[in-house]
Design an enzyme around this catalytic site. Structure first.
Site, mmCIF file in Angstrom:
data_model
loop_
_atom_site.group_PDB
_atom_site.id
_atom_site.type_symbol
_atom_site.label_atom_id
_atom_site.label_comp_id
_atom_site.label_asym_id
_atom_site.label_seq_id
_atom_site.Cartn_x
_atom_site.Cartn_y
_atom_site.Cartn_z
ATOM 1 N N GLY A 1 39.450 34.684 33.658
ATOM 2 C CA GLY A 1 39.489 33.259 34.017
ATOM 3 C C GLY A 1 38.126 32.618 33.829
ATOM 4 O O GLY A 1 37.117 33.191 34.216
ATOM 5 N N THR B 1 33.307 34.421 38.045
ATOM 6 C CA THR B 1 34.648 34.128 38.539
ATOM 7 C C THR B 1 34.514 33.232 39.763
ATOM 8 O O THR B 1 33.608 33.441 40.579
ATOM 9 C CB THR B 1 35.443 35.391 38.917
ATOM 10 O OG1 THR B 1 36.567 35.002 39.724
ATOM 11 C CG2 THR B 1 34.638 36.401 39.712
ATOM 12 N N ASP C 1 34.783 37.566 44.360
ATOM 13 C CA ASP C 1 35.415 38.778 44.898
ATOM 14 C C ASP C 1 34.843 40.066 44.300
ATOM 15 O O ASP C 1 35.487 41.105 44.342
ATOM 16 C CB ASP C 1 36.933 38.730 44.647
ATOM 17 C CG ASP C 1 37.274 38.615 43.172
ATOM 18 O OD1 ASP C 1 36.356 38.347 42.363
ATOM 19 O OD2 ASP C 1 38.446 38.794 42.813
ATOM 20 N N ARG D 1 42.663 36.893 28.435
ATOM 21 C CA ARG D 1 42.920 38.198 29.059
ATOM 22 C C ARG D 1 43.598 39.018 27.970
ATOM 23 O O ARG D 1 44.557 38.560 27.372
ATOM 24 C CB ARG D 1 43.808 38.027 30.297
ATOM 25 C CG ARG D 1 43.098 37.259 31.421
ATOM 26 C CD ARG D 1 43.839 37.311 32.741
ATOM 27 N NE ARG D 1 42.998 36.872 33.842
ATOM 28 C CZ ARG D 1 43.059 35.656 34.414
ATOM 29 N NH1 ARG D 1 43.938 34.774 34.018
ATOM 30 N NH2 ARG D 1 42.239 35.340 35.405
ATOM 31 N N ARG E 1 43.455 34.762 44.523
ATOM 32 C CA ARG E 1 44.631 35.650 44.565
ATOM 33 C C ARG E 1 44.445 36.783 45.549
ATOM 34 O O ARG E 1 45.338 37.164 46.269
ATOM 35 C CB ARG E 1 44.829 36.271 43.169
ATOM 36 C CG ARG E 1 45.909 35.630 42.392
ATOM 37 C CD ARG E 1 46.033 36.300 41.064
ATOM 38 N NE ARG E 1 44.736 36.362 40.378
ATOM 39 C CZ ARG E 1 44.585 36.512 39.080
ATOM 40 N NH1 ARG E 1 45.643 36.644 38.330
ATOM 41 N NH2 ARG E 1 43.414 36.563 38.509
HETATM 42 O O1 F6P Z 1 40.421 34.880 39.061
HETATM 43 C C1 F6P Z 1 40.143 33.539 39.050
HETATM 44 C C2 F6P Z 1 41.403 32.733 39.272
HETATM 45 O O2 F6P Z 1 41.037 31.382 39.201
HETATM 46 C C3 F6P Z 1 42.159 33.035 40.568
HETATM 47 O O3 F6P Z 1 41.607 32.410 41.694
HETATM 48 C C4 F6P Z 1 43.533 32.556 40.215
HETATM 49 O O4 F6P Z 1 44.479 33.190 40.996
HETATM 50 C C5 F6P Z 1 43.661 32.956 38.786
HETATM 51 O O5 F6P Z 1 42.351 32.986 38.260
HETATM 52 C C6 F6P Z 1 44.529 32.055 37.947
HETATM 53 O O6 F6P Z 1 44.598 32.596 36.676
HETATM 54 P P1 F6P Z 1 45.255 31.870 35.425
HETATM 55 O O7 F6P Z 1 44.355 30.764 35.011
HETATM 56 O O8 F6P Z 1 45.372 32.915 34.395
HETATM 57 O O9 F6P Z 1 46.575 31.342 35.902
#
Ligand code: F6P
Length: 329
Positions: free
Chosen positions: A16, A131, A135, A77, A177
């Site tokens: 992300g 991030t 975390d 990803r 998350r």
């Molecule tokens: O890991 C960072 C984050 O922003 C989380 O807080 C969130 O749950 C997730 O990424 C969302 O991911 P995506 O943009 O792939 O939906």
């Protein structure tokens, strides 16, 4: 430690995106050039490494980006990089450009990939924690967390204006998350009556009791901040559960979602990213390897991947939780 002979550094962002990643890219690029190394940007993280999307970067390629959210190198990803074949293709592409060291900017999934790659091919590697979730074990702060939390607080302030005008109860869902950092600190800064985070076991009954007490304490409006990873229900579910128990509350829900991921990074994230970018380059050139840069007590530190992965978490500050409770009476 003996210095590795490094001449071409590859930098990429993965997972992300987070505000401040551009400032980190800029620091890695300029740091590398300062030490007379060539530097290449790998587009779309591990996906671009596998597809050979690699571009040479210069000091001017990273001008005018320190203030921009997102990542100029794009992010992804990658499932393909989880396979041996994918990683072999990636190595082939790095070899084509003579890239002999890597700096990855991302979260724990990024680190796991790079650690595996290092074990297989021995390419000197350092990660920078980027991030919004904050975390990652081994660092007090990750790049993007400060900006995202400020964005959440600004949104909470705006919601408070309308909540107060209508005497309403709002459930505000923020990202995270597996981590309650954004939720906990935006709840404290935004004056929320309660916060629900994945790390803390609170039952629905306990939450309901807090809401009842706030009604009895003559509060005209209440804000509850809910982390995405809440284990007792998301913001919509909690709102429905409260409504099912009582018609006393006029309830609304706001999900902040991806707006927390964008926008100009705060000064804090820009400086943190700049420090981490330079530290990563200097670390590599001094022979540090298979490690993540972190900030601990305002000093740059290096954590070997082994020490920060395998289920290690960046624990929530219990003192902040205790304080949030006191402040919400
Ligand atoms: O890991 C960072 C984050 O922003 C989380 O807080 C969130 O749950 C997730 O990424 C969302 O991911 P995506 O943009 O792939 O939906």
């Amino acid at each position: 430690m003996a210095a590795h002979k490094i001449s071409k550094i590859g930098v990429f962002t993965s997972g992300g995106d987070a505000p401040g990643m551009n400032a980190a890219i800029r620091a890695v690029v300029r740091g590398s050039i300062y030490y007379q190394k060539e530097v290449f940007g790998i587009i779309r993280g591990y996906e671009g490494m596998i597809d050979g999307e690699i571009v040479k970067l210069g000091a001017r390629s990273v001008g005018n980006i320190i203030q921009r959210g997102g990542t100029i190198l794009k992010s992804a990803r990658s499932d393909a990089f989880r396979t041996k074949e994918g990683r072999a293709k990636a190595k082939e592409n790095l070899d084509k450009y003579g890239i002999d060291a890597l700096v990855a900017i991302g979260g724990d999934g990024t680190f796991t990939g790079l650690h595996k790659f290092y074990q297989e091919y021995g390419i000197p590697s350092i990660c920078i924690p980027g991030t919004i979730d904050n975390d990652i074990a081994g660092t007090d702060y990750t790049i993007g967390y400060d900006t995202a939390t400020n964005t959440a607080v600004e949104a909470i302030d705006r919601i408070r204006d309308t909540a107060l005008s209508h005497n309403r109860l709002f459930f505000i869902e923020v990202m995270g998350r597996h981590s309650g950092y954004i939720a906990l600190n935006s709840a404290i800064a935004g004056g929320a009556v309660a916060v629900i985070i994945p790390e803390q076991q609170i039952s629905f009954d306990e939450l309901y009791q807090v809401l009842e007490q706030s009604g009895q304490a003559n509060k005209k409006s209440s804000l509850v901040v809910v982390a995405e990873g809440s284990t007792i229900g998301d913001a919509n579910e909690l709102a429905k559960m409260v409504a099912a128990r009582s018609s006393y509350f006029d309830i609304k829900v706001t999900i902040l979602g991806h707006l927390q991921r964008g926008g100009p990074p705060t000064y804090f994230d820009r400086v943190l990213a700049s420090r981490m970018g330079i530290a990563a380059v200097e670390g590599l050139l001094n022979g540090t390897n298979d490690s993540m840069v972190g900030v601990f007590q305002n000093k740059m530190v290096f954590n070997p991947f082994d020490s920060i992965m395998n289920g290690q978490i960046h624990a929530i500050d219990e003192e902040s939780l205790r304080m949030a409770k006191i402040l919400s009476i």
